[in-house]
Design an enzyme around this catalytic site. Structure first.
Site, short mmCIF file in Angstrom:
data_model
loop_
_atom_site.label_atom_id
_atom_site.label_comp_id
_atom_site.label_asym_id
_atom_site.label_seq_id
_atom_site.Cartn_x
_atom_site.Cartn_y
_atom_site.Cartn_z
N GLU A 4 -0.33 33.17 78.65
CA GLU A 4 -0.22 32.21 79.75
C GLU A 4 -1.06 32.60 80.97
O GLU A 4 -1.42 31.76 81.77
CB GLU A 4 1.26 32.05 80.14
N ASP A 100 4.57 32.32 77.96
CA ASP A 100 5.96 32.63 78.30
C ASP A 100 6.91 31.81 77.43
O ASP A 100 6.65 30.63 77.16
CB ASP A 100 6.25 32.26 79.77
N TYR A 308 6.26 40.30 88.70
CA TYR A 308 5.95 38.88 88.84
C TYR A 308 6.92 38.17 89.79
O TYR A 308 8.13 38.20 89.57
CB TYR A 308 6.02 38.25 87.44
#
Length: 662
Positions: A4, A100, A308
DNA sequence: GCAAGGTC
């Protein structure tokens, strides 16, 4: 294998021991071997495809997927990812969607594979953290494509698109016809209910008329010190009740300790941050907007200092090596001592919150050290994240309180005096943003008397709710379940860009008022949070295979096309003034106070909605004021003009009435 | 040009 984002591609390559890194026109791609076969791991950067149309006007229900870098402004950076993947695809034997493991990840990978390759030769992998063990495990069992997620995700995109584009275009047409101005306007499933909430709050605040209340303020003396006591009763509505209390307290001259309560409070540490909590805390502490916080967090992430940031999780999964992170953090100036203490005391499992995220853990420091000066704001945010992470490992803090209840038997009113001390700091010492008020009080016995040193009569007013800030509206969006971690801040910014709203304390502009009015009159569905609920129900049905995507989309199209045709017919057949009346936007008259479209009449005036509501509140509150404290109308409005809590629309009405008398 | 959703 499609990842991703570039960082995920790097992690996957590392786990699969694909060490041959090549560069395709600015995109890093890894090549390795699995069971004698060459594998290529290549990244995208989120959605590479978008819905678009070539048709102008509305209704528009012909759409297709196309490369974003071509159809969307500010998407130039996606061109290189698109071209790299396009180059790689023809030579692949099969494709793996390694985005993801959530619905959007399924759509991102599906769109790439179906446009550049062949979904008949595609697989999906499931992993929830980017750790070596989990990635290796996931790649050792390739799954078929997860069609229910894909279908449900595609439907979400399409529903948002047909609602958003069509209502936005209709809105622009209507606005141009009604107000003779061409503006770029927008409406959507998330932004429109948010605008309406900002408007509700703005009107409540700015049509507010305070009402008077009365209470007493008492100080007592013990030894050579004075203490303010807290009232354990509501303020009085009548002035008489408060003066009576003042009199009886003055006569008594003392308060008696009627009760002594001691209690111990164990305060749990906060869990590590998800994005919303980080945005709220950073607004409170540093006055940063949610969008600014996200931008800075993004930079910290790209510098490998934190994990993240666009996550909803408040959990640190077992796969994350806290011991390693804490060891690394010991070298931080100031904060290192706390990491050392945690290691020494073997406090290695953090407190977790309830929120989860299928794709990412809670925000935490990676243990990498900042190599250069971060600058003021970035350093502050980094410190906040590290302190929060460290705090989550500590035991609860302990606070002891003593609560003395003071009474004056004849007055029948209770007061209290609270003492507070921190017995055990634990996480409070590292998470210094949470302050506990320490209050010293003497040790007192039941029945002991304290001399009253002063009693004052205090006039209070009821208060309006505060205008929203970017932080509080973000919190409202989260609580209402609209938008996502990654998009809420951006959607708030859109409302500002469109000039629907302005200010740090958010006010709605005239444009915002008009847009909200048009939408809630003609497209009520899009202004309500319930539309999201309805979408969610339908998407669940698709995911469960009970209905097809086509059925749901067709249903939305038929509903929308009826409404849109109706609006279109009115637009072409009516004159401007008729149209306003017909759409319930006007009575055909103008507001006596501000000149905008009037919606009602009151006291011989024609008034727009905010001034009408202010006028009604002003009249209603006058009865309350008279009953509490004999006052004539002139004194009443003059007092209101002086109070900052009086709403601005109320002040407009008062000034208008005063001028008219003159 | 217009949405909301990914990520840079």
């Amino acid at each position: 294998m499609i990842a991703e984002k570039p960082r995920a591609a790097a992690k996957i390559a590392e786990a699969l021991e694909a060490r041959n890194k090549i560069n395709i026109d600015g995109v890093s791609v890894w090549i390795g071997k699995i069971r004698e076969k060459d594998v290529v791991i290549a990244p995208t950067a989120g959605h590479l495809y978008t819905l678009h149309t070539n048709e102008r006007g509305f209704p528009v229900f012909n759409y297709s997927w196309g490369p974003r870098w071509i159809y969307e402004k500010n998407s130039k950076h996606l061109e290189k990812f698109y071209k790299a993947l396009k180059k790689l695809f023809p030579s692949a034997e099969y494709y793996v969607n390694a985005c993801d493991y959530d619905v959007e990840g399924s759509v991102i990978g599906y769109n790439i594979i179906s446009n550049l390759g062949d979904v008949g030769r595609a697989y999906r992998v499931k992993f929830s953290t980017l750790t070596r063990e989990e990635i290796s495990r996931a790649f050792s069992s390739l799954q078929p494509l997860d069609w229910s997620n894909i279908e449900s995700g595609l439907a979400r995109h399409i529903l948002d698109w047909i609602w958003g584009i069509n209502v936005s275009r209709a809105l622009m047409s209507i606005y141009e016809k009604l107000f003779e101005e061409r503006l770029i306007l927008s409406a959507g499933r998330v932004q429109s209910p948010t605008l309406l909430e900002l408007l509700r709050r703005y009107l409540e605040r700015e049509t507010f008329v305070p009402e008077p209340m009365f209470t007493v303020s008492v100080r007592v003396r013990y030894g050579d010190r004075e203490y303010s006591v807290t009232n354990v009763f509501e303020p009085f509505k009548k002035l008489d009740s408060a003066t009576e209390l003042v009199k009886s307290l003055e006569e008594a001259g003392r308060l008696i300790i009627g009760n002594v309560e001691e209690r111990v409070l164990d305060l749990e540490p906060p869990p590590p941050f998800n994005l919303t909590q980080l945005q709220l805390e950073s607004a409170r502490l540093f006055r940063l907007s949610p969008a600014e916080t996200l931008k800075i967090a993004e930079e910290l992430y790209l510098e490998s200092l934190i994990s993240y940031p666009r996550t909803n999780s408040e959990k640190i999964p077992p796969s994350i090596d806290n011991t390693r992170i804490l060891k690394n953090l010991t070298s931080l100036p100031e904060l290192g001592v706390y990491a050392s203490e945690l290691l020494r005391r073997k406090l290695l499992s953090p407190r977790e919150g309830l929120n989860e995220d299928p794709a990412h853990p809670a925000i935490h420091p990676t243990g990498y050290m900042p190599t250069k000066n971060l600058g003021k704001e970035k350093a502050a945010l980094y410190e906040l994240i590290v302190r929060r992470y460290l705090a989550s490992f500590y035991p609860s803090a302990r606070v002891e309180e003593v609560i003395y209840t003071l009474e004056e038997p004849r007055a029948k009113c209770l007061f209290k005096l609270v003492g507070r001390k921190i017995v055990s700091q634990e996480w409070l010492k590292v998470y210094r943003y949470r302050k506990i008020d320490v209050i010293e009080v003497p040790t007192l016995r039941l029945g002991e008397e304290l001399k009253i040193s002063s009693v004052r009569l205090v006039k209070l007013y009821t208060h309006p709710p505060q205008l929203h800030t970017k932080a509080s509206i973000l919190k409202w969006m989260e609580a209402s379940g609209i938008g996502t971690e990654a998009t809420r801040a951006q959607i708030i910014e859109t409302l500002f860009e469109r000039r629907y709203v302005r200010g740090r304390r958010i006010a709605v502009t005239n444009l915002g008022l008009r847009v909200a009015h048009v939408l809630s009159t003609l497209f009520r569905d899009i202004t309500e949070v319930e539309l999201t609920r309805e979408f969610e129900r339908k998407l669940r049905e698709i995911a469960l295979g009970r209905v097809s995507r086509k059925e749901i989309i067709d249903e939305a199209i038929s509903k929308l096309s009826n409404e849109l045709e109706e609006v279109k017919k009115s637009l072409s057949s009516c004159r401007r003034s008729e149209l306003k009346v017909r759409f319930g936007l006007s009575t055909g008259f103008q507001c006596s106070i501000c000149g905008s479209d009037a919606v009602g009449r009151e006291g011989g005036l024609t008034l727009c909605y905010p001034h009408l509501r202010a006028y009604q509140n002003l009249v209603k509150a006058y009865d309350v004021w008279k009953a509490r404290n004999s006052i004539d109308f002139d004194d009443y409005v003059e007092t209101l003009l002086k109070l900052y809590i009086t709403g601005r629309f109320v002040k407009d009405v008062i000034k208008y009435l005063m001028n008219r008398v003159k």
